[in-house]
Design an enzyme around this catalytic site. Structure first.
Site, short mmCIF file in Angstrom:
data_model
loop_
_atom_site.label_atom_id
_atom_site.label_comp_id
_atom_site.label_asym_id
_atom_site.label_seq_id
_atom_site.Cartn_x
_atom_site.Cartn_y
_atom_site.Cartn_z
N ASP A 94 0.82 -1.21 0.00
CA ASP A 94 0.00 0.00 0.00
C ASP A 94 0.86 1.26 0.00
OD1 ASP A 94 0.96 -0.16 2.57
OD2 ASP A 94 -0.99 0.04 3.56
N SER A 95 2.18 1.09 0.11
CA SER A 95 3.09 2.22 -0.05
C SER A 95 3.03 2.79 -1.46
CB SER A 95 4.53 1.81 0.27
OG SER A 95 4.89 0.62 -0.40
N ASP A 133 -1.03 -6.22 -0.20
CA ASP A 133 -1.38 -5.53 1.05
C ASP A 133 -2.89 -5.30 1.14
OD1 ASP A 133 0.36 -4.90 3.10
OD2 ASP A 133 1.29 -3.24 2.02
N LYS A 163 -1.10 -9.40 3.01
CA LYS A 163 -0.39 -8.90 4.18
C LYS A 163 -1.27 -7.91 4.90
CE LYS A 163 2.99 -5.77 4.01
NZ LYS A 163 2.54 -4.75 5.01
N GLU A 165 -1.37 -5.25 8.56
CA GLU A 165 -0.53 -4.59 9.55
C GLU A 165 -1.11 -4.71 10.95
OE1 GLU A 165 0.35 -0.55 8.73
OE2 GLU A 165 1.19 -0.94 6.74
N GLU A 233 9.40 -4.02 10.75
CA GLU A 233 9.79 -2.74 10.14
C GLU A 233 10.28 -1.75 11.19
OE1 GLU A 233 8.18 0.78 7.13
OE2 GLU A 233 6.92 -0.97 7.53
#
Length: 364
Positions: A94-95, A133, A163, A165, A233
């Protein structure tokens, strides 16, 4: 009967050989050939390029103590390069909100936009494990919604896994529900960019005793929920080393030191591609630039601009489509009948110039 079967098989074979309607004809798309990546990627990439990476593959590498390589990419061209290099995992992060769309955070990107990126990557990368993501806002409210979003990432996005978070109880429950739905999940702890509202910005985690313990506890909870791997991270190396030792699944470090089971970097960052001030302010301190592609791109664009402005591009070698001299005359006559004398003169002048360069084919 046997003769009819043979005819049917021959007909089927002809159908299978017939090119699909959307495949471009080579008469138009016959430009630069793919570069030889064998020397750059090493013998390992070439030898194993045909074998698709799976979660089982990663477990095997982890068991043998072999580092896992992960690259975050967002589109077809970058996915092709990631695939050619023999990278184990391609993460569609999602970056993309920041790197591709120019936002200051990852929060604005939607699931629908993420699915577009996933589909593009899936078309370009056939070898790596593909992980998509789950963006902010598509899984937090309930486990049911989380499963629905994860299903879309696989069915519509062409990914192999997702993925998510964080380690809050609701995130752990979501991860468990998704795994129970039959979808592989990669966890993500430490700095979780979707939680910057709570974290107070992009801040490293695990720098105090309580915070470090929380990183390890969260990673263990994600493992218990069924995650096949966890991203660590922006945590200190000792914290990442402790989490890696405590877990029985691979850890993927990003700004977490050398003691993780593998490493991940963003395609644009590791290539040194982006040099715009916006990207400079979001390029992480931990990223090593393995290339200076941004300089190469800028140089190429400047040379292109100069050659267009001086009319040295396109030259004969980049003007591949021909028209016979006789057809040029007929074309000019047709233009004159239409009252387009200047256009006819332009066509004739271009043909004369091409003939001097040896471009025009002989009359037949």
């Amino acid at each position: 009967m046997m003769m009819m079967m043979r005819r049917a098989f021959r007909h089927l074979a002809r159908q299978q050989r017939r090119p699909l309607s959307h495949v471009p004809e080579s008469a138009v798309y016959g430009g630069p050939r793919p570069q030889d990546v064998g020397a750059a990627a090493g013998a390992g990439a070439g030898a194993g390029a045909a074998r698709r990476v799976t979660v089982t593959t990663l477990r095997g590498k982890h068991r043998r103590g072999e580092p896992i390589t992960v690259v975050t990419a967002y589109d077809y061209p970058s996915a092709v390069h990631v695939d050619s290099a023999g990278i184990d995992v391609c993460l569609v992060g999602d970056s993309a909100a920041m790197v591709v769309h120019g936002h200051d955070t990852t929060l604005p990107i939607s699931l629908d936009v993420m699915l577009e990126h996933c589909r593009a990557v899936a078309r370009g990368a056939t070898r790596p494990l593909l992980v998509g993501d789950l963006p902010f806002g598509c899984y937090e409210s309930s486990s049911t919604r989380a499963v629905d979003s994860a299903v879309r990432v696989l069915k519509e996005g062409g990914m192999d896994a997702i993925k998510l978070e964080g380690g809050a109880p609701s995130r752990i429950s979501a991860a468990k529900a998704i795994v129970e739905a039959g979808i592989a999940v990669m966890g993500h702890v430490g700095l979780t960019p979707q939680a910057i509202s709570v974290l107070g910005g992009f801040r490293p985690q695990g720098k105090t005793v309580d915070s470090a313990v929380k990183v390890v506890e969260t990673a263990l909870a994600l493992q218990e929920a069924g995650c096949f791997s966890v991203v660590l991270e922006c945590v200190p190396a000792p914290v990442a080393a402790a989490a890696t030792s405590a877990l029985q699944i691979p850890t993927i470090g990003i700004g977490a030191g050398p003691f993780c089971s593998g490493q991940v970097l963003v395609y644009h960052d590791l290539l040194g591609m982006m040099q715009h001030p916006h990207h400079a302010k979001v390029t992480p301190k931990f990223c090593k630039q393995f290339g200076n592609v941004g300089h190469v791109i800028n140089k190429a664009l400047s040379e292109y601009k100069q050659e267009v402005e001086t009319r040295s591009f396109p030259g004969p070698s980049h003007t591949p489509y021909k028209i016979a001299a006789a057809d040029v005359d007929g074309f000019a006559n047709a233009l004159q009948k239409m009252g387009l004398d200047e256009a006819a003169n332009a066509a004739a002048a271009a043909a004369e110039n091409a003939e001097k360069d040896g471009e025009l084919p002989e009359n037949k």
